[in-house]
Design an enzyme around this catalytic site. Structure first.
Site, mmCIF file in Angstrom:
data_model
loop_
_atom_site.group_PDB
_atom_site.id
_atom_site.type_symbol
_atom_site.label_atom_id
_atom_site.label_comp_id
_atom_site.label_asym_id
_atom_site.label_seq_id
_atom_site.Cartn_x
_atom_site.Cartn_y
_atom_site.Cartn_z
ATOM 1 N N TYR A 141 0.749 -2.578 10.125
ATOM 2 C CA TYR A 141 1.745 -1.571 9.756
ATOM 3 C C TYR A 141 1.202 -0.584 8.708
ATOM 4 O O TYR A 141 1.799 0.465 8.476
ATOM 5 C CB TYR A 141 3.025 -2.231 9.223
ATOM 6 N N LYS A 192 -3.706 -15.024 15.950
ATOM 7 C CA LYS A 192 -4.190 -14.817 17.320
ATOM 8 C C LYS A 192 -5.716 -14.877 17.233
ATOM 9 O O LYS A 192 -6.433 -13.937 17.615
ATOM 10 C CB LYS A 192 -3.664 -13.468 17.841
ATOM 11 N N ASP A 224 1.638 -16.368 20.539
ATOM 12 C CA ASP A 224 2.401 -16.491 21.792
ATOM 13 C C ASP A 224 2.977 -17.899 21.938
ATOM 14 O O ASP A 224 4.141 -18.085 22.295
ATOM 15 C CB ASP A 224 1.534 -16.103 23.003
ATOM 16 N N ASP A 248 7.398 -10.111 11.618
ATOM 17 C CA ASP A 248 8.519 -9.238 11.949
ATOM 18 C C ASP A 248 9.210 -9.765 13.209
ATOM 19 O O ASP A 248 10.438 -9.942 13.272
ATOM 20 C CB ASP A 248 7.954 -7.820 12.192
ATOM 21 N N ASP A 252 12.813 -12.434 13.459
ATOM 22 C CA ASP A 252 14.022 -12.025 14.184
ATOM 23 C C ASP A 252 14.387 -13.061 15.237
ATOM 24 O O ASP A 252 15.558 -13.385 15.437
ATOM 25 C CB ASP A 252 13.817 -10.664 14.862
#
Ligand code: NAD
Length: 360
Positions: A141, A192, A224, A248, A252
């Site tokens: 980000y 990852k 994943d 992020d 959620d």
């Protein structure tokens, strides 16, 4: 010594829910459990209306001079036509950046009384208690280079960069390990590493840093698989630590396992333990001014504030017990209402928490 709190209620339901959280703080102050001084500030659309700026310089200065900031929510349709630099959300981002809040703590807790609110089967989620620790000021980000450029061929190319330094990884891992030491002593680091070198390094630093915490059981998942496991068997997790973008998305997902946006608090901390505390939901313009918003996420944010910035874990626990007690009493705001329960408004819910608090 008295601690300083800055309260920024913001927009929409912000002032309504913050008023109930303040009642809880005042009750703790009145019975001598905590000693605080409270200052109020403007943020978001309310600040733009009053001062032409979603983050007035006085608000940022007051935040920097405080031990903690309690935020309601910002935003609403009224301010959507404004230039992006003046929108309410810019005030919130400015406060996060200005305070250097690099660690975002998002608990996903499902009170057993609300197990029916989840879209998952009650036995999968009942008693769920996960803490997601998300890195908040680095990663893709913020990484450079970034942007969209037009190639000589006329085709456009979009670029973002995933970048972490070892010290950035180490400090967020330490936050996760410290928190886990006060909970179940289990941390799952999510990366990852099979594809992204940056997170291969993340995993190495997570392992190296964990050497200072021999009691922590550290595990690793690719993101994943972590997403799949969160939905398949979420109760296997205690603390999860991960990058800005993975956090992020996963936070959620974890929040929605509980099915009740009006119940979940959050904290964002800097290196000095200074923090900003806010419900995870927004300003809910659709219900603002109607006295029906659920104040419990904001009240639980106060509990996090007491635990992480004000060194008052006992008072934090009392708030959490009081919230559980009002749920046991069958009180529900509209968002968590179910058959056989008694529906109450924002103020009645806040009053019930204060009454329960005074019993302990
Ligand atoms: P939202 O979280 O405000 O609302 C989503 C839905 O949940 C709405 O139906 C709302 O009524 C309901 N809801 C939210 N909080 C509730 C509560 N405490 N009690 C009962 N019901 C509740 O998200 P949105 O509608 O996408 O966004 C509205 C505004 O909030 C936008 O301007 C957005 O930018 C802003 N926003 C702010 C923050 C923040 O301040 N941290 C976070 C997210 C969104």
């Amino acid at each position: 010594m008295s601690k300083k709190i800055l309260v920024v209620a913001g927009d929409g339901i912000g002032p309504e829910i913050v008023a109930e959280a303040m009642k809880v703080l005042q009750a703790l102050q009145a019975d001598g459990s905590i000693a605080i001084s409270v200052e109020e500030g403007l943020i978001g659309g309310a600040a733009y209306d009053a001062a032409g700026d979603p983050l007035p310089a006085e608000t940022l200065a007051a935040a920097k001079a405080s031990d903690a900031v309690l935020l309601g929510a910002v935003g609403g349709p009224k301010w959507e036509p404004l230039h992006i630099s003046k929108r309410p959300e810019k005030g919130l981002l400015g406060l996060r950046a200005g305070l250097g809040l690099f660690a975002n703590l998002r608990p996903a807790i499902l009170y057993p009384q609300l197990a029916d609110a989840s879209t998952l089967k009650p036995e999968v989620v009942s008693g769920l208690d996960i803490m997601i620790v998300r890195e908040l000021t680095g990663g893709i980000y913020f990484g450079q280079p970034r942007g969209i450029e037009t190639l000589p061929s006329g085709e456009r190319k979009g670029v973002n960069t995933l970048v972490y330094t070892e010290s950035e990884v180490e400090r967020i891992c330490r936050v996760a390990y410290e928190i886990a030491m006060k909970r179940g002593k289990k941390v799952c680091s999510v990366d990852k590493a099979n594809v992204l070198e940056c997170t291969e390094m993340w995993r190495e630093v997570a392992i190296k840093t964990a050497a200072d915490y021999p009691e922590i059981a550290l595990s690793h998942l690719y993101v994943d698989n972590a997403a799949m496991q969160l939905v398949r068997a979420p109760k296997q997790f205690d603390v999860m630590v991960t990058t800005n973008m993975f956090g992020d998305i996963l936070s959620d997902c974890a929040a929605m396992l509980t099915g009740s946006i009006g119940m979940l608090p959050s904290a964002s901390l800097n290196a000095d333990g200074q923090g900003m505390y806010e419900p995870i939901h927004g300003s809910a313009p659709d219900i603002a001014g109607r006295g029906v918003a659920n104040p419990l996420a904001t009240i639980l944010s106060v509990a996090m504030m007491l635990r992480y910035s004000l060194d008052a874990p006992g008072a934090a626990e009392r708030i959490e017990k009081a919230v559980s007690q009002v749920l046991d009493q069958g009180l529900r705001t509209a968002d968590i209402m179910s058959a056989g329960m008694r529906q109450v408004g924002t103020v009645e819910m806040g009053d019930a928490v204060v009454a329960a608090l005074n019993e302990h």
